[in-house]
Design an enzyme around this catalytic site. Structure first.
Site, PDB file in Angstrom:
ATOM      1  N   GLU A 116      34.157   9.199  46.871  1.00  0.00           N
ATOM      2  CA  GLU A 116      33.317   9.221  48.073  1.00  0.00           C
ATOM      3  C   GLU A 116      32.582   7.886  48.239  1.00  0.00           C
ATOM      4  O   GLU A 116      32.446   7.368  49.353  1.00  0.00           O
ATOM      5  CB  GLU A 116      32.291  10.350  47.979  1.00  0.00           C
ATOM      6  CG  GLU A 116      32.885  11.747  47.959  1.00  0.00           C
ATOM      7  CD  GLU A 116      33.204  12.248  46.545  1.00  0.00           C
ATOM      8  OE1 GLU A 116      33.549  11.424  45.671  1.00  0.00           O
ATOM      9  OE2 GLU A 116      33.098  13.467  46.325  1.00  0.00           O
ATOM     10  N   GLU A 170      37.444   4.359  37.449  1.00  0.00           N
ATOM     11  CA  GLU A 170      36.726   4.535  36.183  1.00  0.00           C
ATOM     12  C   GLU A 170      36.643   3.227  35.405  1.00  0.00           C
ATOM     13  O   GLU A 170      37.263   2.218  35.776  1.00  0.00           O
ATOM     14  CB  GLU A 170      37.418   5.638  35.371  1.00  0.00           C
ATOM     15  CG  GLU A 170      37.343   6.972  36.111  1.00  0.00           C
ATOM     16  CD  GLU A 170      37.891   8.146  35.327  1.00  0.00           C
ATOM     17  OE1 GLU A 170      38.568   7.937  34.290  1.00  0.00           O
ATOM     18  OE2 GLU A 170      37.635   9.286  35.758  1.00  0.00           O
ATOM     19  N   CYS A 206      32.796   6.993  42.124  1.00  0.00           N
ATOM     20  CA  CYS A 206      33.457   8.153  42.730  1.00  0.00           C
ATOM     21  C   CYS A 206      34.241   7.760  43.981  1.00  0.00           C
ATOM     22  O   CYS A 206      33.959   6.750  44.628  1.00  0.00           O
ATOM     23  CB  CYS A 206      32.422   9.206  43.107  1.00  0.00           C
ATOM     24  SG  CYS A 206      31.732  10.113  41.716  1.00  0.00           S
ATOM     25  N   CYS A 227      29.705  15.180  43.529  1.00  0.00           N
ATOM     26  CA  CYS A 227      28.590  15.113  42.581  1.00  0.00           C
ATOM     27  C   CYS A 227      27.279  14.905  43.344  1.00  0.00           C
ATOM     28  O   CYS A 227      27.274  14.586  44.541  1.00  0.00           O
ATOM     29  CB  CYS A 227      28.815  13.980  41.576  1.00  0.00           C
ATOM     30  SG  CYS A 227      28.444  12.340  42.212  1.00  0.00           S
TER      31      CYS A 227
HETATM   32  N1  THU Z   1      34.718  12.260  40.859  1.00  0.00           N
HETATM   33  C1  THU Z   1      34.828  11.794  42.134  1.00  0.00           C
HETATM   34  O1  THU Z   1      35.396  10.721  42.381  1.00  0.00           O
HETATM   35  N2  THU Z   1      34.302  12.540  43.136  1.00  0.00           N
HETATM   36  C2  THU Z   1      33.749  13.767  42.972  1.00  0.00           C
HETATM   37  O2  THU Z   1      33.355  14.379  43.957  1.00  0.00           O
HETATM   38  C3  THU Z   1      33.647  14.360  41.629  1.00  0.00           C
HETATM   39  C4  THU Z   1      34.019  13.466  40.502  1.00  0.00           C
HETATM   40  C5  THU Z   1      35.353  11.476  39.794  1.00  0.00           C
HETATM   41  C6  THU Z   1      34.419  10.702  38.901  1.00  0.00           C
HETATM   42  C7  THU Z   1      35.263  10.546  37.652  1.00  0.00           C
HETATM   43  O3  THU Z   1      36.102   9.425  37.782  1.00  0.00           O
HETATM   44  C8  THU Z   1      36.121  11.788  37.622  1.00  0.00           C
HETATM   45  O4  THU Z   1      36.067  12.343  38.942  1.00  0.00           O
HETATM   46  C9  THU Z   1      35.666  12.838  36.634  1.00  0.00           C
HETATM   47  O5  THU Z   1      34.329  13.120  36.773  1.00  0.00           O
END
Ligand code: THU
Length: 132
Positions: free
Chosen positions: A52, A41, A50, A83
């Site tokens: 992935e 983040e 993310c 997402c």
């Molecule tokens: N996030 C992921 O890394 N992968 C997902 O499949 C869903 C969301 C992360 C993004 C962000 O840092 C946190 O989860 C909250 O949305």
């Protein structure tokens, strides 16, 4: 080590001070090698990435462009769905039937596929015959 264990392990490294929602992802390349990624983040929220995306970047950086298996894990009550952007990223390097295992740290699992996560995917065929 299983793909899910790799995702569970890398999740610990996630940098998620804003959401406090750590995610770990692991993809298996066609070679059999495992690549991992965690969410990273940023105080400028849209700049966060993310888990992935990180795993896919590690795979491509290692010279592979085909993934055959995916695992994602988070501390959610239900297995966390990737997402929309990550679904498209996974579709770029996998096939419709490529298995995706979604898991919770508490032991919940949901088995799906890239095709089920992203029906009607945009691909190169949609650009064929287009007129500039
Ligand atoms: N996030 C992921 O890394 N992968 C997902 O499949 C869903 C969301 C992360 C993004 C962000 O840092 C946190 O989860 C909250 O949305």
């Amino acid at each position: 080590m299983s793909l899910l264990d790799a995702a569970r392990e890398v999740r610990e490294a996630a940098y998620a001070p804003y959401s406090n929602f750590k995610v770990g992802a692991a993809v298996r390349g066609a070679s059999g090698a495992i690549y991992r990624g965690c969410n990273v983040e940023n105080v400028a929220y849209p700049e966060g990435t993310c888990a992935e995306a990180g795993a896919i970047a590690a795979m491509v950086a290692a010279g592979e462009t085909e993934l055959v298996e995916v695992a994602v894990i988070a501390g959610s009550t239900e297995p966390v769905p990737p997402c929309g952007g990550c679904r498209q990223k996974l579709a770029e390097f996998g096939r419709g039937e490529t298995p995706v295992l979604l898991a919770t740290t508490a032991g919940g699992t949901l088995e799906t596929t890239i095709g089920d996560l992203l029906p009607g995917r945009f691909d190169t065929s949609h650009m064929e015959g287009s007129k500039a």
